[in-house]
Design a protein around this motif. Structure first.
Motif, PDB file in Angstrom:
ATOM      1  N   ASN A 121       0.852  -1.199   0.000  1.00  0.00           N
ATOM      2  CA  ASN A 121       0.000   0.000   0.000  1.00  0.00           C
ATOM      3  C   ASN A 121       0.880   1.238   0.000  1.00  0.00           C
ATOM      4  OD1 ASN A 121      -2.377  -1.693   0.439  1.00  0.00           O
ATOM      5  ND2 ASN A 121      -1.593  -1.917   2.524  1.00  0.00           N
ATOM      6  N   VAL A 122       0.718   2.063  -1.020  1.00  0.00           N
ATOM      7  CA  VAL A 122       1.500   3.292  -1.164  1.00  0.00           C
ATOM      8  C   VAL A 122       0.543   4.471  -1.130  1.00  0.00           C
ATOM      9  CG1 VAL A 122       3.122   4.576  -2.591  1.00  0.00           C
ATOM     10  CG2 VAL A 122       3.211   2.079  -2.559  1.00  0.00           C
ATOM     11  N   GLY A 123       0.756   5.387  -0.188  1.00  0.00           N
ATOM     12  CA  GLY A 123      -0.130   6.529  -0.032  1.00  0.00           C
ATOM     13  C   GLY A 123       0.122   7.613  -1.062  1.00  0.00           C
ATOM     14  N   ALA A 124      -0.737   8.629  -1.027  1.00  0.00           N
ATOM     15  CA  ALA A 124      -0.609   9.764  -1.939  1.00  0.00           C
ATOM     16  C   ALA A 124       0.349  10.796  -1.349  1.00  0.00           C
ATOM     17  CB  ALA A 124      -1.977  10.392  -2.193  1.00  0.00           C
ATOM     18  N   VAL A 125       0.865  11.683  -2.207  1.00  0.00           N
ATOM     19  CA  VAL A 125       1.725  12.784  -1.764  1.00  0.00           C
ATOM     20  C   VAL A 125       1.054  14.099  -2.133  1.00  0.00           C
ATOM     21  CG1 VAL A 125       3.861  11.465  -1.899  1.00  0.00           C
ATOM     22  CG2 VAL A 125       3.064  12.705  -3.911  1.00  0.00           C
ATOM     23  N   THR A 126       1.322  15.144  -1.346  1.00  0.00           N
ATOM     24  CA  THR A 126       0.728  16.454  -1.587  1.00  0.00           C
ATOM     25  C   THR A 126       1.762  17.524  -1.882  1.00  0.00           C
ATOM     26  OG1 THR A 126       0.756  16.925   0.795  1.00  0.00           O
ATOM     27  CG2 THR A 126      -1.246  15.929  -0.114  1.00  0.00           C
ATOM     28  N   ARG A 127       3.060  17.176  -1.823  1.00  0.00           N
ATOM     29  CA  ARG A 127       4.131  18.127  -2.112  1.00  0.00           C
ATOM     30  C   ARG A 127       5.157  17.473  -3.028  1.00  0.00           C
ATOM     31  NH1 ARG A 127       5.372  22.277   1.455  1.00  0.00           N
ATOM     32  NH2 ARG A 127       6.779  22.830  -0.249  1.00  0.00           N
ATOM     33  N   PRO A 128       5.767  18.247  -3.942  1.00  0.00           N
ATOM     34  CA  PRO A 128       6.848  17.693  -4.753  1.00  0.00           C
ATOM     35  C   PRO A 128       7.990  17.184  -3.882  1.00  0.00           C
ATOM     36  CG  PRO A 128       6.109  19.781  -5.668  1.00  0.00           C
ATOM     37  CD  PRO A 128       5.430  19.627  -4.334  1.00  0.00           C
ATOM     38  N   LYS A 162       8.127  23.620  -5.090  1.00  0.00           N
ATOM     39  CA  LYS A 162       9.096  23.026  -6.010  1.00  0.00           C
ATOM     40  C   LYS A 162      10.107  22.152  -5.290  1.00  0.00           C
ATOM     41  CE  LYS A 162      11.826  27.306  -5.935  1.00  0.00           C
ATOM     42  NZ  LYS A 162      12.372  28.404  -6.751  1.00  0.00           N
ATOM     43  N   PHE A 163      10.750  21.304  -6.106  1.00  0.00           N
ATOM     44  CA  PHE A 163      11.721  20.333  -5.588  1.00  0.00           C
ATOM     45  C   PHE A 163      12.767  20.076  -6.668  1.00  0.00           C
ATOM     46  CE2 PHE A 163      12.722  15.682  -5.560  1.00  0.00           C
ATOM     47  CZ  PHE A 163      13.590  15.690  -4.479  1.00  0.00           C
ATOM     48  N   GLY A 194      19.095  17.194  -2.350  1.00  0.00           N
ATOM     49  CA  GLY A 194      17.703  17.574  -2.590  1.00  0.00           C
ATOM     50  C   GLY A 194      17.408  18.960  -2.055  1.00  0.00           C
ATOM     51  N   ASP A 195      16.753  19.791  -2.855  1.00  0.00           N
ATOM     52  CA  ASP A 195      16.414  21.158  -2.473  1.00  0.00           C
ATOM     53  C   ASP A 195      14.908  21.260  -2.287  1.00  0.00           C
ATOM     54  OD1 ASP A 195      16.055  23.832  -2.120  1.00  0.00           O
ATOM     55  OD2 ASP A 195      16.939  24.463  -4.017  1.00  0.00           O
ATOM     56  N   TYR A 196      14.481  21.449  -1.035  1.00  0.00           N
ATOM     57  CA  TYR A 196      13.056  21.576  -0.699  1.00  0.00           C
ATOM     58  C   TYR A 196      12.715  23.012  -0.278  1.00  0.00           C
ATOM     59  CZ  TYR A 196      13.022  16.431  -0.308  1.00  0.00           C
ATOM     60  OH  TYR A 196      13.117  15.080  -0.556  1.00  0.00           O
TER      61      TYR A 196
END
Length: 401
Positions: free
Chosen positions: A127-134, A328-329, A357-359
């Motif tokens: 089970n893989v959930g959804a994401v709301t941010r890049p 952005k990401f 990684g740039d968050y």
């Protein structure tokens, strides 16, 4: 619609309980009972997809037949497949535990920034959930939640070493295989830390006795919502106010004719709204706070070998911009894998990678963009942002920018 019934059997003619029968291209389906029998209402010209674990999937045309008896053959390719387990690799036919290998080739071309996003809905029990941010790491669980308050994250083993980082940090083009260990027998080597299941990830290596091979891939994708919200514009918002104050805004007794003496500015909840009403302001807050999402990716790799050394080198760049502005990401990946056959019985190697990684992007406030009135302005007469466009504690959605 046609009522179709029948029996699903194996290669020996024995019934297969729990086999899936699905009308192709729809969500209309059923499963067989303990006697291998099924009944399904479907289109008379439909194509039925019949599947069962360990057997080859078949597609059967109904052709307006009401009775279908279907036989499935064993999927010998799956049984011969070599999967990674705790102690190395094994043929699937020799396994007693529940191990599933993800079909990575099925989603190599999907515009996902994380390999785990690509596994959504493709591996039974994962089970893989959804994401709301890049660049966000989704929630993962194997065979559902098994704790009310504790962690349900599976153990991740990368190239034989327990990995505690984010799966977003891994370049999906560097991954050779992903095997999911689901039951107690298959994950016993890892002890109690494997109580939530195990994801075994193996990165690519150079092939023996092979000349250097360069690979380069790139893509650009646009992301937009499937359903776009449309907040009220100026005219619709004013009409809503008239409807709310219908006793004052319309003439009785039927309240269908507007009352010309009604002053709408007397019912505004904040002082800025009257200014916007008088000068014709019509602000589309959602348009100001959103944009078309973008995903860009580029990867280059070199793989090969000499007489005794296998090598795999890669570099990748990923950029993602979300639906909200400035969400952005950016990610840069470097990898170097080497194996050196020192003697016939000793091999020394390394698997190493670097991710940056740039968050740092601060997204526009999507929620506030849906709550503000179109009569309010985002900027004052000097072009400076108005922190609170209304006389209530709703900040300007552009303030984070």
């Amino acid at each position: 619609q046609l009522s179709v019934s029948g029996t699903i059997t194996d290669e020996n003619g024995d019934p297969l309980p729990g086999a899936t029968v699905l009308e192709k291209g729809t969500t209309n389906g059923t499963t067989t009972d303990v006697n291998g029998q099924f009944k399904l209402n479907c289109d008379g010209e439909a194509l039925l997809t019949v599947s069962f674990v360990g057997y080859e999937t078949r597609e059967i045309a109904v052709n307006n037949r009401s009775v279908l008896d279907i036989s499935l053959d064993i999927d010998s390719e799956q049984l011969d497949e070599v999967v990674v387990v705790g102690y190395g690799t094994q043929k699937k036919s020799d396994l007693t535990g529940s191990v599933v290998r993800a079909n990575l080739d099925a989603f190599r071309n999907q515009p996902n920034t994380s390999v785990i996003q690509s596994l959504q809905g493709t591996v039974p029990g994962l089970n893989v959930g959804a994401v709301t941010r890049p660049g966000e790491n989704p929630d993962i669980s194997i065979r559902g939640r098994n704790s009310l308050s504790g962690s349900t994250d599976p153990l991740i083993v990368l190239d034989g070493i327990i990995y505690r980082g984010s799966l977003v940090e891994l370049n999906q083009n560097d991954i050779e295989s992903i095997d999911i260990l689901k039951d107690a027998s298959s994950k016993a080597i890892y002890g109690s830390q494997a109580a939530n299941g195990v994801l075994i990830i193996t990165s690519k290596k150079g092939s023996k006795n092979r000349k250097p091979v360069f690979n380069f891939s790139t893509y650009r994708a646009i992301q937009t919502p499937s359903n776009i919200l449309e907040p009220q514009n100026r005219d619709e918002y004013l009409q809503k106010i008239h409807n709310y104050y219908y006793e004052e805004a319309f003439l009785g007794p039927d309240y269908t004719s507007p009352d010309p003496s009604f002053d709408i500015t007397q019912v505004f909840v904040d002082s800025r709204a009257e200014e916007g009403y008088n000068d014709g302001t019509d602000t589309d807050w959602l348009d100001l706070a959103t944009q078309n999402g973008l995903v860009y990716n580029a990867d280059i790799s070199l793989a090969g070998s000499t007489d005794n050394v296998n090598y795999y080198l890669s570099a990748g760049y990923t950029k993602q911009e979300g639906y909200a502005k400035n969400d952005k990401f950016d990610k840069v990946n470097l990898r170097a894998n080497f194996e050196n056959a020192v003697t016939s019985w000793l091999t020394i190697g390394m698997q190493t990678f670097l991710t940056s990684g740039d968050y740092s992007g601060q997204a526009a406030n999507f929620n506030n963009a849906l709550r503000l009135s179109p009569l309010n302005k985002p900027y004052d007469e000097n072009g400076k942002i108005i922190d609170f466009p209304m006389d209530v504690s709703i900040t300007n959605p552009l303030l984070p920018l």
